[in-house]
Design an enzyme around this catalytic site. Sequence first.
Site, PDB file in Angstrom:
ATOM      1  N   LYS A  11       9.302 -15.481  21.431  1.00 30.30           N
ATOM      2  CA  LYS A  11      10.330 -14.665  20.766  1.00 30.30           C
ATOM      3  C   LYS A  11       9.858 -14.138  19.396  1.00 30.30           C
ATOM      4  O   LYS A  11       8.847 -14.619  18.850  1.00 30.30           O
ATOM      5  CB  LYS A  11      11.608 -15.508  20.625  1.00 30.30           C
ATOM      6  CG  LYS A  11      12.248 -15.873  21.976  1.00 30.30           C
ATOM      7  CD  LYS A  11      13.563 -16.625  21.791  1.00 30.30           C
ATOM      8  CE  LYS A  11      14.212 -16.950  23.131  1.00 30.30           C
ATOM      9  NZ  LYS A  11      15.520 -17.635  22.975  1.00 30.30           N
ATOM     10  N   PHE A  59      27.626 -15.328  20.916  1.00 28.50           N
ATOM     11  CA  PHE A  59      26.357 -15.074  20.230  1.00 28.50           C
ATOM     12  C   PHE A  59      25.573 -13.900  20.827  1.00 28.50           C
ATOM     13  O   PHE A  59      24.463 -13.610  20.394  1.00 28.50           O
ATOM     14  CB  PHE A  59      25.495 -16.343  20.219  1.00 28.50           C
ATOM     15  CG  PHE A  59      25.194 -16.920  21.584  1.00 28.50           C
ATOM     16  CD1 PHE A  59      24.201 -16.377  22.384  1.00 28.50           C
ATOM     17  CD2 PHE A  59      25.901 -18.016  22.058  1.00 28.50           C
ATOM     18  CE1 PHE A  59      23.917 -16.894  23.638  1.00 28.50           C
ATOM     19  CE2 PHE A  59      25.628 -18.552  23.319  1.00 28.50           C
ATOM     20  CZ  PHE A  59      24.633 -17.990  24.111  1.00 28.50           C
ATOM     21  N   ARG A  87      10.467 -25.769  30.987  1.00 26.76           N
ATOM     22  CA  ARG A  87      11.694 -26.118  30.246  1.00 26.76           C
ATOM     23  C   ARG A  87      11.477 -27.437  29.484  1.00 26.76           C
ATOM     24  O   ARG A  87      11.986 -27.616  28.382  1.00 26.76           O
ATOM     25  CB  ARG A  87      12.885 -26.275  31.213  1.00 26.76           C
ATOM     26  CG  ARG A  87      13.232 -25.017  31.989  1.00 26.76           C
ATOM     27  CD  ARG A  87      14.006 -24.007  31.227  1.00 26.76           C
ATOM     28  NE  ARG A  87      15.316 -24.488  30.807  1.00 26.76           N
ATOM     29  CZ  ARG A  87      16.201 -23.726  30.181  1.00 26.76           C
ATOM     30  NH1 ARG A  87      15.931 -22.456  29.891  1.00 26.76           N
ATOM     31  NH2 ARG A  87      17.364 -24.207  29.814  1.00 26.76           N
ATOM     32  N   THR A  93      17.666 -26.187  23.651  1.00 23.74           N
ATOM     33  CA  THR A  93      17.968 -24.898  23.009  1.00 23.74           C
ATOM     34  C   THR A  93      18.032 -25.032  21.488  1.00 23.74           C
ATOM     35  O   THR A  93      17.467 -24.221  20.759  1.00 23.74           O
ATOM     36  CB  THR A  93      19.334 -24.377  23.530  1.00 23.74           C
ATOM     37  OG1 THR A  93      19.342 -24.455  24.955  1.00 23.74           O
ATOM     38  CG2 THR A  93      19.581 -22.947  23.077  1.00 23.74           C
ATOM     39  N   ARG A 104      10.033 -26.116  20.748  1.00 23.04           N
ATOM     40  CA  ARG A 104      11.171 -25.804  19.874  1.00 23.04           C
ATOM     41  C   ARG A 104      11.298 -26.803  18.730  1.00 23.04           C
ATOM     42  O   ARG A 104      11.620 -26.421  17.606  1.00 23.04           O
ATOM     43  CB  ARG A 104      12.452 -25.712  20.708  1.00 23.04           C
ATOM     44  CG  ARG A 104      12.521 -24.396  21.491  1.00 23.04           C
ATOM     45  CD  ARG A 104      13.620 -24.410  22.515  1.00 23.04           C
ATOM     46  NE  ARG A 104      13.902 -23.081  23.056  1.00 23.04           N
ATOM     47  CZ  ARG A 104      14.681 -22.872  24.102  1.00 23.04           C
ATOM     48  NH1 ARG A 104      15.253 -23.897  24.710  1.00 23.04           N
ATOM     49  NH2 ARG A 104      14.895 -21.647  24.547  1.00 23.04           N
ATOM     50  N   ASN A 114      14.671 -19.579  18.394  1.00 22.11           N
ATOM     51  CA  ASN A 114      14.100 -20.828  18.910  1.00 22.11           C
ATOM     52  C   ASN A 114      12.769 -20.627  19.655  1.00 22.11           C
ATOM     53  O   ASN A 114      12.422 -21.376  20.553  1.00 22.11           O
ATOM     54  CB  ASN A 114      15.129 -21.587  19.750  1.00 22.11           C
ATOM     55  CG  ASN A 114      15.631 -20.776  20.926  1.00 22.11           C
ATOM     56  OD1 ASN A 114      15.183 -19.672  21.166  1.00 22.11           O
ATOM     57  ND2 ASN A 114      16.565 -21.343  21.669  1.00 22.11           N
ATOM     58  N   HIS A 117      11.565 -18.512  25.344  1.00 19.24           N
ATOM     59  CA  HIS A 117      12.516 -18.468  26.454  1.00 19.24           C
ATOM     60  C   HIS A 117      11.805 -18.934  27.705  1.00 19.24           C
ATOM     61  O   HIS A 117      10.616 -18.646  27.876  1.00 19.24           O
ATOM     62  CB  HIS A 117      13.028 -17.036  26.686  1.00 19.24           C
ATOM     63  CG  HIS A 117      13.645 -16.836  28.045  1.00 19.24           C
ATOM     64  ND1 HIS A 117      14.965 -17.096  28.298  1.00 19.24           N
ATOM     65  CD2 HIS A 117      13.099 -16.451  29.236  1.00 19.24           C
ATOM     66  CE1 HIS A 117      15.208 -16.870  29.586  1.00 19.24           C
ATOM     67  NE2 HIS A 117      14.088 -16.476  30.175  1.00 19.24           N
TER      68      HIS A 117
HETATM   69  P1  ATP Z   1      16.520 -19.388  26.941  1.00 14.82           P
HETATM   70  O1  ATP Z   1      17.438 -18.724  27.951  1.00 14.82           O
HETATM   71  O2  ATP Z   1      16.142 -18.464  25.803  1.00 14.82           O
HETATM   72  O3  ATP Z   1      15.338 -20.034  27.587  1.00 14.82           O
HETATM   73  P2  ATP Z   1      18.242 -21.670  26.887  1.00 14.82           P
HETATM   74  O4  ATP Z   1      18.291 -21.507  28.371  1.00 14.82           O
HETATM   75  O5  ATP Z   1      17.814 -22.971  26.324  1.00 14.82           O
HETATM   76  O6  ATP Z   1      17.314 -20.559  26.246  1.00 14.82           O
HETATM   77  P3  ATP Z   1      20.779 -20.294  26.776  1.00 14.82           P
HETATM   78  O7  ATP Z   1      22.067 -21.020  26.801  1.00 14.82           O
HETATM   79  O8  ATP Z   1      20.316 -19.574  28.008  1.00 14.82           O
HETATM   80  O9  ATP Z   1      19.649 -21.313  26.259  1.00 14.82           O
HETATM   81  O10 ATP Z   1      20.849 -19.266  25.569  1.00 14.82           O
HETATM   82  C1  ATP Z   1      19.962 -18.155  25.499  1.00 14.82           C
HETATM   83  C2  ATP Z   1      19.523 -17.982  24.074  1.00 14.82           C
HETATM   84  O11 ATP Z   1      20.638 -17.606  23.289  1.00 14.82           O
HETATM   85  C3  ATP Z   1      18.994 -19.245  23.385  1.00 14.82           C
HETATM   86  O12 ATP Z   1      17.639 -19.515  23.654  1.00 14.82           O
HETATM   87  C4  ATP Z   1      19.197 -18.910  21.936  1.00 14.82           C
HETATM   88  O13 ATP Z   1      18.177 -18.019  21.460  1.00 14.82           O
HETATM   89  C5  ATP Z   1      20.526 -18.174  21.974  1.00 14.82           C
HETATM   90  N1  ATP Z   1      21.662 -19.093  21.766  1.00 14.82           N
HETATM   91  C6  ATP Z   1      22.152 -20.011  22.629  1.00 14.82           C
HETATM   92  N2  ATP Z   1      23.216 -20.667  22.125  1.00 14.82           N
HETATM   93  C7  ATP Z   1      23.391 -20.145  20.894  1.00 14.82           C
HETATM   94  C8  ATP Z   1      24.329 -20.389  19.837  1.00 14.82           C
HETATM   95  N3  ATP Z   1      25.283 -21.316  19.959  1.00 14.82           N
HETATM   96  N4  ATP Z   1      24.195 -19.669  18.698  1.00 14.82           N
HETATM   97  C9  ATP Z   1      23.241 -18.719  18.557  1.00 14.82           C
HETATM   98  N5  ATP Z   1      22.341 -18.430  19.515  1.00 14.82           N
HETATM   99  C10 ATP Z   1      22.405 -19.131  20.664  1.00 14.82           C
HETATM  100 MG    MG Z   2      18.721 -19.630  29.344  1.00 12.50          MG
END
Ligand code: ATP
Ligand code: MG
Length: 140
Positions: A11, A59, A87, A93, A104, A114, A117
């Site tokens: 990212k 968000f 993962r 996350t 992370r 973070n 992805h």
């Molecule tokens: P990714 O999809 O990026 O691999 P993830 O699966 O761990 O991450 P998701 O729930 O899919 O998490 O959220 C996608 C992305 O949105 C997160 O990686 C983060 O960048 C952002 N995000 C998630 N939760 C929050 C939050 N509460 N506040 C701000 N940004 C968030």
């Molecule tokens: Mg995700």
Amino acid sequence: MVVQRTLSIIKPDATRRDLTGQINQRFEDAGLRIIAQKRIRLSREQAEAFYDVHKTRPFFNDLCTFMISGPIVVQVLEGENAVTENRDIMGATDPQDAREGTIRRDFAESIEANSVHGSDSEKTAELEVAFFFSKIELLQ
Ligand code: ATP
Ligand code: MG
């Protein structure tokens, strides 16, 4: 054990700090081979399309703004159980919840910025790989 492919994104917070090499080393050390990779900058429309599953989340707008704030590196990782393995290496996350030694935990700036992805299932991986890479860019 099954050989899988998964979509990974380094990212903007990580490309800005030139962490691509260090993050890629983590993948290779864990047995995930980078079989395709490119550095691109998303338009807002592309970011919104990629994160369509999150469009009702509070968000969503901030996330899209962050994802277009600088270049990203999109890549396809291949290896045994690549989806869950990746993962695992990424960590939770929220970097505050991420296990020690994860990407992370070591590199993320916040729950939003973070650093990486990773696709969350085999089905998602297939769709996300196809979102960024054409057949000719992928090893057969
Ligand atoms: P990714 O999809 O990026 O691999 P993830 O699966 O761990 O991450 P998701 O729930 O899919 O998490 O959220 C996608 C992305 O949105 C997160 O990686 C983060 O960048 C952002 N995000 C998630 N939760 C929050 C939050 N509460 N506040 C701000 N940004 C968030
Ligand atoms: Mg995700």
